[in-house]
Design a protein around this motif. Structure first.
Motif, PDB file in Angstrom:
ATOM      1  N   VAL A  37      11.129  48.265 -10.057  1.00 56.43           N
ATOM      2  CA  VAL A  37      12.519  49.392 -10.300  1.00 56.43           C
ATOM      3  C   VAL A  37      11.911  50.529 -10.275  1.00 56.43           C
ATOM      4  O   VAL A  37      11.298  50.747 -11.192  1.00 56.43           O
ATOM      5  N   LYS A  39      14.107  53.658  -9.795  1.00 61.32           N
ATOM      6  CA  LYS A  39      15.129  54.648 -10.110  1.00 61.32           C
ATOM      7  C   LYS A  39      14.619  55.618 -11.129  1.00 61.32           C
ATOM      8  O   LYS A  39      13.628  55.375 -11.740  1.00 61.32           O
ATOM      9  N   TYR A  43      11.257  56.051 -13.744  1.00 61.48           N
ATOM     10  CA  TYR A  43      11.438  55.899 -15.225  1.00 61.48           C
ATOM     11  C   TYR A  43      10.651  57.319 -15.731  1.00 61.48           C
ATOM     12  O   TYR A  43      10.081  57.464 -16.829  1.00 61.48           O
ATOM     13  N   LEU A  85      20.934  50.177  -6.174  1.00 65.69           N
ATOM     14  CA  LEU A  85      21.728  49.345  -7.208  1.00 65.69           C
ATOM     15  C   LEU A  85      22.907  49.761  -7.565  1.00 65.69           C
ATOM     16  O   LEU A  85      23.882  49.184  -8.025  1.00 65.69           O
ATOM     17  N   ARG A 137      29.650  45.646 -16.017  1.00 67.58           N
ATOM     18  CA  ARG A 137      29.409  47.244 -15.412  1.00 67.58           C
ATOM     19  C   ARG A 137      29.612  46.855 -13.987  1.00 67.58           C
ATOM     20  O   ARG A 137      30.951  46.679 -13.710  1.00 67.58           O
ATOM     21  N   HIS A 171      23.051  41.052 -13.257  1.00 65.90           N
ATOM     22  CA  HIS A 171      22.058  41.820 -14.408  1.00 65.90           C
ATOM     23  C   HIS A 171      22.330  41.177 -15.732  1.00 65.90           C
ATOM     24  O   HIS A 171      23.547  40.999 -16.118  1.00 65.90           O
ATOM     25  N   ASN A 215      15.424  41.004 -15.275  1.00 61.73           N
ATOM     26  CA  ASN A 215      14.978  42.138 -15.683  1.00 61.73           C
ATOM     27  C   ASN A 215      13.476  41.838 -16.378  1.00 61.73           C
ATOM     28  O   ASN A 215      13.266  40.850 -16.577  1.00 61.73           O
ATOM     29  N   THR A 216      13.120  43.131 -17.181  1.00 57.49           N
ATOM     30  CA  THR A 216      12.132  42.971 -18.150  1.00 57.49           C
ATOM     31  C   THR A 216      12.178  41.853 -19.073  1.00 57.49           C
ATOM     32  O   THR A 216      11.106  41.199 -19.116  1.00 57.49           O
ATOM     33  N   ARG A 231      12.826  41.587 -11.081  1.00 56.88           N
ATOM     34  CA  ARG A 231      13.481  42.998 -10.825  1.00 56.88           C
ATOM     35  C   ARG A 231      12.857  43.883 -12.222  1.00 56.88           C
ATOM     36  O   ARG A 231      13.780  44.337 -12.719  1.00 56.88           O
ATOM     37  N   PRO A 232      11.681  43.574 -12.738  1.00 58.91           N
ATOM     38  CA  PRO A 232      11.283  44.529 -13.750  1.00 58.91           C
ATOM     39  C   PRO A 232      11.061  45.937 -13.642  1.00 58.91           C
ATOM     40  O   PRO A 232      10.724  46.423 -12.459  1.00 58.91           O
ATOM     41  N   GLY A 233      11.480  46.807 -14.603  1.00 57.31           N
ATOM     42  CA  GLY A 233      11.402  48.193 -14.794  1.00 57.31           C
ATOM     43  C   GLY A 233      10.341  48.583 -15.919  1.00 57.31           C
ATOM     44  O   GLY A 233       9.046  48.657 -15.511  1.00 57.31           O
ATOM     45  N   LEU A 234      10.916  48.309 -16.992  1.00 53.93           N
ATOM     46  CA  LEU A 234      10.059  49.033 -18.238  1.00 53.93           C
ATOM     47  C   LEU A 234       8.779  48.356 -18.355  1.00 53.93           C
ATOM     48  O   LEU A 234       7.806  48.825 -18.587  1.00 53.93           O
ATOM     49  N   TYR A 360      12.636  53.827 -22.607  1.00 53.32           N
ATOM     50  CA  TYR A 360      13.348  54.367 -21.385  1.00 53.32           C
ATOM     51  C   TYR A 360      13.599  55.899 -21.420  1.00 53.32           C
ATOM     52  O   TYR A 360      13.504  56.491 -20.506  1.00 53.32           O
TER      53      TYR A 360
HETATM   54  C1  LIG Z   1      17.258  49.321 -14.277  1.00 60.03           C
HETATM   55  C2  LIG Z   1      17.600  48.011 -13.898  1.00 60.03           C
HETATM   56  C3  LIG Z   1      16.654  46.966 -14.034  1.00 60.03           C
HETATM   57  C4  LIG Z   1      15.323  47.111 -14.560  1.00 60.03           C
HETATM   58  O1  LIG Z   1      15.520  46.935 -15.924  1.00 60.03           O
HETATM   59  P1  LIG Z   1      14.350  46.678 -17.018  1.00 60.03           P
HETATM   60  O2  LIG Z   1      15.032  46.610 -18.438  1.00 60.03           O
HETATM   61  O3  LIG Z   1      13.614  47.962 -17.030  1.00 60.03           O
HETATM   62  O4  LIG Z   1      13.443  45.777 -16.261  1.00 60.03           O
HETATM   63  C5  LIG Z   1      16.917  45.728 -13.140  1.00 60.03           C
HETATM   64  N1  LIG Z   1      18.156  45.612 -12.622  1.00 60.03           N
HETATM   65  C6  LIG Z   1      18.988  46.593 -12.790  1.00 60.03           C
HETATM   66  C7  LIG Z   1      20.271  46.275 -11.909  1.00 60.03           C
HETATM   67  C8  LIG Z   1      18.852  47.711 -13.099  1.00 60.03           C
HETATM   68  O5  LIG Z   1      19.769  48.637 -13.062  1.00 60.03           O
END
Ligand SMILES: *Cc1c(COP(=O)(O)O)cnc(C)c1O
Length: 389
Positions: A37, A39, A43, A85, A137, A171, A215-216, A231-234, A360
């Protein structure tokens, strides 16, 4: 644009990023795809640089929030699949197709719009269906008595001309939080997601190539939710308790320097509003780091920044361009000394906790006037200044 400044800057360690990616990839296994991720400019880490590292390292997909963010990657030669997304106006469908960008489809109205636009252009838009399983959402509402309608809506989208559903995703709302209630909530979301997929595939006779939801929090705690892709970000950027548990390191270190040192007598009011008054002779360092750089004014008088002699408390109100720290007992700290705002020596988790927020928000807040120094293969490869020169 190259920066020559050395006042306040962020160090982005791309070697750390790569190693974080590899540790996560190792955990999920070779059969699970990896979507990074990126976006919000990854980050705050720089989405193009991050994407290049992920591309080289063999990641499978990227996700951004808008068509502009996706275009930034394409224009900078990122070839990987990119999923948007968030919402994209239907007028942009041509561009999505031209640049091979995948769009999330979150409800019937959007599916219809995208389909009509793609048909008009005589082309096909690649989409991922978004299911709302409890985040409340975006996404096809499928909870409780919405189940049947949700499934019907998704099946309908699968039959529309001009859009091709490569994937389906949902999500999680509380996968990163502790406690039985959050565990149960996540489990319920996941089960609903599975039920929706099963029913859609049964009714439509179609299979989704990529099902994803982790996600994370879920990557760290719920391996059963990995499905086809995570689908990790953080986590990728190395922040939060899960990152620590997994041995991941923070990718960004935010640093500043002492610009001026002054010694004040007891009873001196420091900064706007005089909320801090010295109670003894006090040595104060002025740092060129304020809320316009991404500091939070709410942290005034509440946190410490890390010097080579230990934590220096922030004194008085944080200003737009500066803040003051108490370095009375830190005699090694001189004009020009480096101060770590966050990084390995001053954990961002502590700073965000004091600010009543999450890591974040702090990395995203680092503003464009703060130059970024990118480190790769152990050396500085670029000093990027994002001002319009
Ligand atoms: C931002 C986001 C993520 C990543 O979230 P983290 O908590 O950073 O892992 C994954 N999926 C969707 C749909 C998001 O909006």
């Amino acid at each position: 644009m190259e920066s020559t400044l050395r006042r306040t800057w962020s160090e982005i360690n791309l070697d750390t990023l790569k190693s974080n990616y590899e540790i996560i990839k190792n955990k999920i296994g070779k059969d699970v795809k990896f979507l990074g991720v990126v976006k919000a400019d990854a980050y705050g880490h720089g989405s193009v640089k991050v994407a290049k590292v992920l591309e080289e390292a063999g990641a499978d997909y990227l996700a951004v929030s808008s068509v502009d963010e996706a275009m930034e990657l394409r224009v900078n030669d990122i070839k990987m699949p990119i999923l948007i997304l968030g919402h994209t106006p239907k007028e942009q469908v041509g561009r999505l197709i031209e640049y091979d960008i995948t769009q999330a489809v979150t409800c019937r109205a959007k599916a219809v719009e995208y389909s009509e636009e793609a048909v008009r252009l005589g082309k096909t838009l690649k989409i991922h269906i978004k299911v709302d399983t409890g985040m409340s959402r975006l996404g096809y509402l499928c909870e409780g008595n919405h189940f049947d309608n949700g499934v019907k809506g998704i099946c309908e989208a699968l039959n529309m001309q001009g859009i091709y559903a490569e994937g389906i995703f949902t999500h999680f709302a509380v996968s990163d939080e502790k406690g039985e209630e959050c565990y149960q909530y996540t489990k319920k979301q996941f089960e609903l997601f599975m039920d929706v997929i099963k029913e859609v595939e049964r009714r439509s006779g179609r299979r989704f190539e990529i099902k994803h939801c982790a996600n994370t929090g879920a990557v760290a705690k719920y391996p059963n939710t990995y499905l086809d892709m995570v689908r990790p970000g953080l986590l990728l950027y190395g922040y939060g308790e899960f990152a620590k548990e997994m041995g991941l390191k923070p990718v960004m270190t935010l640093k500043t320097t002492v610009s001026t040192i002054k010694i004040y007598p007891e009873g001196t009011h420091i900064s706007y509003g005089g909320i801090f008054v010295t109670d003894k002779t006090t040595r104060i360092g002025v740092l060129p780091y304020g809320y316009a750089d991404g500091f939070f004014r709410a942290l005034s008088n509440k946190c410490s920044l890390m010097t080579e002699d230990g934590p220096a408390p922030v004194r008085g109100k944080i200003c737009m361009d500066m803040c003051m720290v108490d370095i009375t007992d830190k005699m090694n700290v001189e004009v020009g000394s480096e101060v770590e705002i966050f990084g390995e020596n001053n954990p961002i988790e502590e700073l965000s906790e004091i600010a009543g927020t999450i890591p974040y928000e702090l990395t995203c807040a680092v503003s464009k006037r703060v130059p970024r120094e990118y480190i790769k293969d152990g050396r500085v490869i670029e000093k990027e200044l994002m001002l319009r020169m």
